[in-house]
Design a protein around this motif. Structure first.
Motif, PDB file in Angstrom:
ATOM      1  N   TYR A 103       3.369  -4.381  15.409  1.00 24.91           N
ATOM      2  CA  TYR A 103       3.106  -2.639  15.625  1.00 24.91           C
ATOM      3  C   TYR A 103       1.636  -2.492  15.840  1.00 24.91           C
ATOM      4  O   TYR A 103       1.368  -1.401  16.355  1.00 24.91           O
ATOM      5  N   THR A 104       0.635  -3.460  15.193  1.00 25.21           N
ATOM      6  CA  THR A 104      -0.598  -3.257  15.236  1.00 25.21           C
ATOM      7  C   THR A 104      -0.835  -3.213  17.090  1.00 25.21           C
ATOM      8  O   THR A 104      -1.785  -2.318  17.527  1.00 25.21           O
ATOM      9  N   ASP A 105      -0.374  -4.234  17.745  1.00 25.60           N
ATOM     10  CA  ASP A 105      -0.512  -4.180  19.088  1.00 25.60           C
ATOM     11  C   ASP A 105      -0.057  -2.844  19.950  1.00 25.60           C
ATOM     12  O   ASP A 105      -0.528  -2.570  20.914  1.00 25.60           O
ATOM     13  N   LYS A 106       0.953  -2.304  19.155  1.00 20.23           N
ATOM     14  CA  LYS A 106       1.422  -0.968  19.848  1.00 20.23           C
ATOM     15  C   LYS A 106       0.945   0.288  19.278  1.00 20.23           C
ATOM     16  O   LYS A 106       0.989   1.411  19.545  1.00 20.23           O
ATOM     17  N   GLY A 107      -0.163  -0.265  18.573  1.00 20.21           N
ATOM     18  CA  GLY A 107      -1.182   1.289  17.767  1.00 20.21           C
ATOM     19  C   GLY A 107      -0.337   2.077  16.980  1.00 20.21           C
ATOM     20  O   GLY A 107      -0.709   3.077  16.778  1.00 20.21           O
ATOM     21  N   LEU A 108       0.704   1.462  16.380  1.00 13.13           N
ATOM     22  CA  LEU A 108       1.539   2.292  15.461  1.00 13.13           C
ATOM     23  C   LEU A 108       1.226   2.240  14.029  1.00 13.13           C
ATOM     24  O   LEU A 108       1.638   3.025  13.244  1.00 13.13           O
ATOM     25  N   ILE A 109       0.412   1.041  13.756  1.00 11.16           N
ATOM     26  CA  ILE A 109       0.382   0.666  12.182  1.00 11.16           C
ATOM     27  C   ILE A 109      -0.777   1.617  11.294  1.00 11.16           C
ATOM     28  O   ILE A 109      -1.702   1.964  11.900  1.00 11.16           O
ATOM     29  N   LYS A 110      -0.269   2.028  10.136  1.00 12.82           N
ATOM     30  CA  LYS A 110      -1.044   2.820   9.234  1.00 12.82           C
ATOM     31  C   LYS A 110      -1.132   2.084   7.974  1.00 12.82           C
ATOM     32  O   LYS A 110       0.061   2.029   7.566  1.00 12.82           O
ATOM     33  N   GLY A 111      -2.262   1.550   7.521  1.00 12.48           N
ATOM     34  CA  GLY A 111      -2.150   0.606   6.296  1.00 12.48           C
ATOM     35  C   GLY A 111      -2.437   1.701   5.205  1.00 12.48           C
ATOM     36  O   GLY A 111      -3.173   2.644   5.473  1.00 12.48           O
ATOM     37  N   VAL A 112      -1.695   1.395   4.011  1.00 12.61           N
ATOM     38  CA  VAL A 112      -1.766   2.342   2.924  1.00 12.61           C
ATOM     39  C   VAL A 112      -1.962   1.202   1.566  1.00 12.61           C
ATOM     40  O   VAL A 112      -1.248   0.338   1.613  1.00 12.61           O
ATOM     41  N   ASP A 113      -2.897   1.690   0.642  1.00 12.94           N
ATOM     42  CA  ASP A 113      -3.203   0.742  -0.388  1.00 12.94           C
ATOM     43  C   ASP A 113      -2.020   1.155  -1.333  1.00 12.94           C
ATOM     44  O   ASP A 113      -1.999   2.332  -1.850  1.00 12.94           O
ATOM     45  N   ALA A 114      -1.312   0.056  -1.380  1.00 10.92           N
ATOM     46  CA  ALA A 114       0.039   0.368  -2.409  1.00 10.92           C
ATOM     47  C   ALA A 114      -0.086  -0.299  -3.653  1.00 10.92           C
ATOM     48  O   ALA A 114       1.043  -0.154  -4.587  1.00 10.92           O
ATOM     49  N   MET A 174       9.108  13.854  12.459  1.00  8.79           N
ATOM     50  CA  MET A 174       8.362  12.514  12.252  1.00  8.79           C
ATOM     51  C   MET A 174       9.349  11.078  12.122  1.00  8.79           C
ATOM     52  O   MET A 174      10.409  11.029  11.192  1.00  8.79           O
ATOM     53  N   LYS A 175       9.101  10.103  13.243  1.00  6.69           N
ATOM     54  CA  LYS A 175      10.183   8.982  12.828  1.00  6.69           C
ATOM     55  C   LYS A 175       9.055   7.659  12.487  1.00  6.69           C
ATOM     56  O   LYS A 175       8.398   7.554  13.147  1.00  6.69           O
ATOM     57  N   MET A 176       9.268   7.333  11.178  1.00  5.39           N
ATOM     58  CA  MET A 176       8.672   6.495  10.607  1.00  5.39           C
ATOM     59  C   MET A 176       9.364   5.310  10.053  1.00  5.39           C
ATOM     60  O   MET A 176      10.143   5.224   9.451  1.00  5.39           O
ATOM     61  N   VAL A 177       8.577   4.282  10.102  1.00  2.59           N
ATOM     62  CA  VAL A 177       9.173   2.870   9.375  1.00  2.59           C
ATOM     63  C   VAL A 177       8.061   2.480   8.170  1.00  2.59           C
ATOM     64  O   VAL A 177       7.001   2.508   8.495  1.00  2.59           O
ATOM     65  N   PHE A 178       8.691   2.242   7.253  1.00  2.00           N
ATOM     66  CA  PHE A 178       8.079   1.518   5.855  1.00  2.00           C
ATOM     67  C   PHE A 178       7.968   0.318   6.014  1.00  2.00           C
ATOM     68  O   PHE A 178       9.178  -0.364   5.566  1.00  2.00           O
ATOM     69  N   LEU A 179       6.907  -0.378   6.248  1.00  4.48           N
ATOM     70  CA  LEU A 179       6.925  -1.982   6.166  1.00  4.48           C
ATOM     71  C   LEU A 179       5.964  -2.411   4.934  1.00  4.48           C
ATOM     72  O   LEU A 179       5.138  -1.781   4.647  1.00  4.48           O
ATOM     73  N   GLY A 180       6.547  -3.492   4.459  1.00  2.00           N
ATOM     74  CA  GLY A 180       5.649  -3.990   3.307  1.00  2.00           C
ATOM     75  C   GLY A 180       6.736  -5.016   2.522  1.00  2.00           C
ATOM     76  O   GLY A 180       7.742  -5.003   2.529  1.00  2.00           O
ATOM     77  N   PRO A 181       6.094  -5.808   1.585  1.00  3.25           N
ATOM     78  CA  PRO A 181       6.845  -7.021   0.789  1.00  3.25           C
ATOM     79  C   PRO A 181       7.755  -6.331  -0.037  1.00  3.25           C
ATOM     80  O   PRO A 181       7.560  -5.214  -0.571  1.00  3.25           O
ATOM     81  N   PRO A 182       8.695  -6.964  -0.533  1.00  4.42           N
ATOM     82  CA  PRO A 182       9.681  -6.652  -1.506  1.00  4.42           C
ATOM     83  C   PRO A 182       9.118  -6.017  -2.712  1.00  4.42           C
ATOM     84  O   PRO A 182       7.997  -6.782  -2.985  1.00  4.42           O
ATOM     85  N   GLY A 183       9.383  -4.897  -3.262  1.00  2.00           N
ATOM     86  CA  GLY A 183       8.544  -4.753  -4.568  1.00  2.00           C
ATOM     87  C   GLY A 183       7.449  -3.762  -4.092  1.00  2.00           C
ATOM     88  O   GLY A 183       6.638  -3.146  -5.192  1.00  2.00           O
ATOM     89  N   ALA A 184       7.082  -3.500  -3.058  1.00  2.00           N
ATOM     90  CA  ALA A 184       5.589  -2.760  -2.874  1.00  2.00           C
ATOM     91  C   ALA A 184       5.681  -1.430  -3.131  1.00  2.00           C
ATOM     92  O   ALA A 184       4.476  -0.812  -3.151  1.00  2.00           O
ATOM     93  N   GLY A 185       6.906  -0.823  -3.371  1.00  2.00           N
ATOM     94  CA  GLY A 185       7.070   0.704  -3.769  1.00  2.00           C
ATOM     95  C   GLY A 185       7.673   1.520  -2.614  1.00  2.00           C
ATOM     96  O   GLY A 185       7.418   2.686  -2.691  1.00  2.00           O
ATOM     97  N   LYS A 186       8.224   0.942  -1.500  1.00  2.00           N
ATOM     98  CA  LYS A 186       8.583   1.602  -0.276  1.00  2.00           C
ATOM     99  C   LYS A 186       9.502   2.598  -0.723  1.00  2.00           C
ATOM    100  O   LYS A 186       9.650   3.672  -0.045  1.00  2.00           O
ATOM    101  N   VAL A 224       4.202   3.408  11.719  1.00  2.00           N
ATOM    102  CA  VAL A 224       4.766   2.253  11.082  1.00  2.00           C
ATOM    103  C   VAL A 224       3.828   2.211   9.642  1.00  2.00           C
ATOM    104  O   VAL A 224       2.472   1.782  10.001  1.00  2.00           O
ATOM    105  N   VAL A 225       4.135   2.257   8.511  1.00  2.00           N
ATOM    106  CA  VAL A 225       3.233   2.309   7.457  1.00  2.00           C
ATOM    107  C   VAL A 225       3.376   1.049   6.443  1.00  2.00           C
ATOM    108  O   VAL A 225       4.646   0.424   6.493  1.00  2.00           O
TER     109      VAL A 225
END
Ligand code: AP5
Length: 208
Positions: A181-192, A1-13, A105-106
Motif C-alpha cells: 500500500y505504500t507503493d500505491k500511496g495509500l499508507i498513513k502511519g499512526v503511532d498506536a 471514506m473507505k479505509m483499511v486498518f492494518l496492524g499487528p494483532p492487539g495494536a488497538g484496531k 490504509v492506516v
C-alpha cells in the motif's frame, strides 16, 4: 471514506474503530468479529473456521474474500467503511482492489512487547463484542460488561501459544501489505503505542 486498518494483532484496531465509526459515520467491518459471530451462532461457516481461529491461523482467502464482498455490497457501505483485519494477504488485497477503491490504509505502529501485553490482558463481552483490558481499560465491575452485566470472556486466540502464532502469521503474510500500500500511496502511519484517545487524535490528524 473507505479505509483499511492494518496492524499487528492487539495494536488497538478494534478499539479505535469503535470511535472512528461514529466520528466518520461509516460502518466498522471486522472480519474477526464476523467469523466469531458465525462461530457463536454455529453456522456452517462458523463450524468451518472455529479451529482455525482458536489456533491463530488464517481462514482461507477464498472464504474470507467472499464474506467481505457480500458485506461491502450492503447499503450501509455506500458512503464508506472501515475494514478492520482485511486484507491480511496479498491475494486478499488484490481481490479488494477489484471490488472497490480505497481512500486510506492506516498502519497502526506498535512494538511486539506492547501487543503481547495488550492481548494477554484483553477481555470481551461475548454478545456485544465490547473490548476491555484488565489493566488498561478495566470494566466498572470486575469480569462484567459495563452495560449488559454479562460475564466477560477471554478469546481462545488470546492464550500464549496462539498469540505467538498470530504474530508469526502477521509478520509472514500481513506485514508485506505495508509496502504494497505504500507503493500505491495509500499508507498513513499512526503511532498506536499511546492511550486510545491519543491514538484516535493521531488517526484524525493522519487522515485530515
Ligand atoms: P481479528 O479479530 O481481526 O484479530 P487481530 O487482527 O489479531 O486483531 P485483534 O482483534 O486481536 O486486535 P486489535 O488490533 O483489534 O486490538 P484491540 O482493539 O482488540 O482476527 C481473529 C482471527 O480471525 C484471525 O487470527 C484469523 O484466524 C481470522 N481472520 C480475521 N480476518 C481474517 C482475514 N482477513 N483472513 C484470514 N483470516 C482472518 O485491543 C487489544 C487490547 O488492547 C484490548 O484489551 C484493548 O482494551 C487494549 N488496547 C487497545 N488500544 C489500547 C491503547 N491505546 N492503550 C492501551 N490498551 C489498549
Amino acid at each position: 471514506m473507505k479505509m483499511v486498518f492494518l496492524g499487528p494483532p492487539g495494536a488497538g484496531k478494534g478499539t479505535i474503530a469503535a470511535l472512528a465509526k461514529d466520528y466518520y459515520g461509516i460502518p466498522h467491518i471486522s472480519t474477526g468479529d464476523l467469523f466469531r459471530s458465525n462461530i457463536k451462532n454455529e453456522t456452517a461457516l462458523g463450524l468451518q473456521v472455529k479451529s482455525i481461529l482458536a489456533s491463530g491461523g488464517l481462514v482461507p482467502d477464498s472464504v474470507t474474500i467472499e464474506m467481505v464482498r457480500n458485506r461491502i455490497a450492503e447499503p450501509d457501505c455506500e458512503k464508506g467503511f472501515i475494514l478492520d483485519g482485511f486484507p491480511r494477504t496479498i491475494p486478499q488485497a488484490d481481490a479488494l482492489a477489484e471490488m472497490t477503491g480505497l481512500d486510506a490504509v492506516v498502519d497502526f505502529q506498535i512494538s511486539t512487547e506492547a501487543v503481547v501485553a495488550r492481548l494477554s490482558g484483553r477481555r470481551m463481552c461475548p454478545s456485544t463484542g465490547r473490548i476491555y483490558h484488565i489493566l488498561f481499560n478495566p470494566p466498572k465491575v470486575e469480569g462484567k460488561d459495563d452495560e449488559t452485566g454479562e460475564d466477560l470472556i477471554q478469546r481462545d486466540d488470546d492464550k500464549e501459544e496462539a498469540i505467538k502464532h498470530r504474530l508469526e502469521v502477521y509478520t509472514a503474510q500481513t506485514e508485506p501489505l505495508i509496502k504494497y500500500y505504500t507503493d500505491k500511496g495509500l499508507i498513513k502511519g499512526v503511532d498506536a503505542s499511546v492511550a486510545p484517545d491519543k491514538v484516535f487524535e493521531n488517526l484524525k490528524k493522519a487522515l485530515a
